[in-house]
Design an enzyme around this catalytic site. Structure first.
Site, PDB file in Angstrom:
ATOM      1  N   CYS A  25     -79.337  12.503 -11.520  1.00 50.79           N
ATOM      2  CA  CYS A  25     -78.741  13.013 -12.422  1.00 50.79           C
ATOM      3  C   CYS A  25     -77.787  14.023 -12.326  1.00 50.79           C
ATOM      4  O   CYS A  25     -76.894  13.745 -11.671  1.00 50.79           O
ATOM      5  CB  CYS A  25     -80.123  13.628 -13.330  1.00 50.79           C
ATOM      6  SG  CYS A  25     -79.652  13.926 -15.085  1.00 50.79           S
ATOM      7  N   HIS A  59     -84.160   9.207 -13.896  1.00 51.31           N
ATOM      8  CA  HIS A  59     -85.172  10.044 -13.514  1.00 51.31           C
ATOM      9  C   HIS A  59     -86.340   8.963 -13.274  1.00 51.31           C
ATOM     10  O   HIS A  59     -86.318   8.004 -13.858  1.00 51.31           O
ATOM     11  CB  HIS A  59     -85.639  11.283 -14.414  1.00 51.31           C
ATOM     12  CG  HIS A  59     -84.597  12.258 -14.447  1.00 51.31           C
ATOM     13  ND1 HIS A  59     -84.443  13.108 -13.475  1.00 51.31           N
ATOM     14  CD2 HIS A  59     -83.896  12.660 -15.529  1.00 51.31           C
ATOM     15  CE1 HIS A  59     -83.567  14.187 -13.666  1.00 51.31           C
ATOM     16  NE2 HIS A  59     -83.166  13.885 -15.018  1.00 51.31           N
TER      17      HIS A  59
END
Length: 510
Positions: free
Chosen positions: A341, A433
């Site tokens: 991310c 994630h």
């Protein structure tokens, strides 16, 4: 059965999240249809529900304890800190703005009380019981007027309150007494009693104190939970960095191969979803640690740059600490680096940010051929695909939009079209994630890392991260079942706080 309970705490990190999960798992094993609830959560560890709503990971974990899918109703207000004095406000799963602490507590918070009570009422109309979690301490008298997560929600929904205290910290009796004595008479009527958490030793030595506490406050203790390692899963951290880095018990299975793999996670500012590395720590022979100095990367076989709520700020921190140069050297030597991310964005060539930091054009580390532009709309999805020949699932929470201009696709669909991420040599990056919780993909990735690092490491063939999580949740349920007065707890959830509980002076100041 139709009832509810608010699990409050004498302090932050007293154990409210895990006690709530334990009660939920105990109830569901009794055949009760139960759901978790937290009106307001401050955390950088968040999750995306099936309908694309962002909530705290603690509530997602508690929903798993209930064996149900998490929804936005379970955490209607999520605050994601962006600095010492401001947070992004996520309402019913969607970001609605950035507010200072003074602006939020000065008026916005109290206006949300009706919303959170409506969410709780909807859950209570669907489930047999709703176990609510408070935040911090209910005795934060400076915030009581605008409180929507502790006694505000308890009084609004007429919930009995169980106060959890961490005896491992010391001062638990004073904390219990002081918590009740600083509440108003109306709030004290709902505080049914106490639950001692993280006790070490002979419970019989504690019992005289519990008897005296009951004599002083007129409230009983509903259980004494022993200290157990490895139960702090999916914690809420706000601005504080947890150095836990592992989800399993302290008893660790030996490595399958000849070598171990050492994973160093850069402890960047505003780190978010550091739980991504929990699946690595669950692998026998994988050692995970958090680092903040370049010399700590010297013996690492894999360096992870995790997610962050402040990509540009984290990038600046990496440069100031000398870690950026160390990462560039690693990549040049063909040593593995993974960005997740915000960490993925940091590894790219260029960042254009007029949203999060408003820093404009910022050069990245240049380890991946990626350009990132921050969009005002937040991406919130639960995607699935394939990587390294294995199925992989994850969830996305980001404002940055990545344009990949080279390298290899990291995560693709079944037809080979790129879905997310990029790979260049031994450097990988992805916005997803939770991807490492996909067991086959994690093992394939670790084999790639071991080959690039020159380690004779072999992933265990049978590690199931989902099964480990279930074991943990069952252990939390066991703690409640074996060490709490479950008959009394059941009556409390079903019937509310006992009548006639005494007032303990001085009460909340006028």
């Amino acid at each position: 059965m139709s009832g509810g309970l608010l699990v409050a705490g004498t302090t932050s990190d007293a154990g409210k999240s895990v006690v709530t999960a334990g009660i939920c798992r105990w109830l569901v094993r009794q055949g009760v249809k139960v759901a978790p609830f937290k009106a307001q959560n401050m955390s950088l560890n968040s999750f995306v529900t099936r309908e694309g709503a962002e909530i705290g990971r603690a509530q997602a974990m508690q929903a798993q304890a209930c064996r149900i899918e998490p929804t936005a109703l379970m955490n209607p207000v999520l605050l994601k800190p962006g600095g010492e004095q401001s947070s992004q406000v996520v309402l019913l799963g969607k970001p609605v703005g950035e507010l200072s602490a003074r602006g939020y507590h000065g008026g916005r918070q109290q206006k949300l009380l009706g919303t959170v009570l409506d969410c709780l009422a909807e859950l209570r109309g669907t489930y047999d019981a709703v176990i609510c979690e408070g935040a911090g301490s209910p005795a934060e008298i400076n915030l009581r007027r605008t409180d929507i997560v502790n006694m505000g929600i308890a009084r609004g929904a007429r919930l009995p309150v169980l106060v959890v205290g961490d005896i491992d910290r010391g001062g638990v009796f004073a904390s219990f007494f002081g918590t009740v004595a600083l509440l108003s008479p109306e709030d004290q009527e709902l505080v049914a009693g106490y639950l001692v958490n993280k006790f070490r030793g002979d419970v019989s030595l504690l019992e005289p104190g519990l008897d005296m506490l009951q004599g002083l406050t007129g409230r009983r203790t509903y259980g004494v939970l022993p200290f157990r390692h490895g139960l702090g899963i999916d914690e809420e951290d706000g601005l504080r960095v947890s150095l836990r880095g592992a989800v399993r018990e302290s008893v660790v299975a030996p490595p399958v191969g000849e070598d171990v793999l050492r994973v160093a996670v850069c402890a960047i500012p505003l780190m978010s979803n550091f739980t991504d590395v929990d699946a690595l720590a669950a692998e026998p022979g994988v050692v995970v640690r958090f680092v903040d100095r370049p010399e700590e990367l010297a013996d690492a076989d894999l360096v992870v740059v995790p997610g962050t709520r402040g990509t540009v700020r984290a990038l600046r921190w990496l440069r100031e600490r000398g870690l950026a140069d160390a990462l560039v050297r690693r990549a040049a030597e063909g040593l593995p680096v993974l960005g997740v991310c915000g960490g993925f964005q940091i590894l790219g060539e260029h960042i254009e940010d007029e949203v999060e930091s408003r820093a404009g054009a910022v050069p990245g580390l240049g380890l991946l051929p990626v350009r990132v532009r921050f969009a005002r709309e937040k991406t919130l999805t639960r995607p699935s695909g394939q990587a390294l020949g294995e199925p992989v699932e994850g969830y996305e929470i980001h404002h940055g939009v990545a344009t990949v201009e080279g390298g290899e696709a990291f995560i693709s669909d079944g037809s080979g079209h790129s879905l997310d991420g990029c790979r260049a040599g031994a450097v990988w990056g992805t916005h997803w994630h939770g991807s490492l919780e996909s067991d086959g993909f994690r093992r394939a990735f670790l084999r790639e890392v071991a080959a690039a690092a020159g380690r004779r490491f072999t992933p265990a063939p049978d590690t199931s991260f989902a099964a480990l999580r279930e074991e943990q949740l069952d252990r939390l349920g066991d703690l409640i079942e074996q060490h709490a007065d479950t008959d009394a707890l059941w009556r409390l959830i079903e019937s509310g706080a006992p009548q006639g509980l005494p007032f303990i002076p001085p009460g909340a100041p006028a």
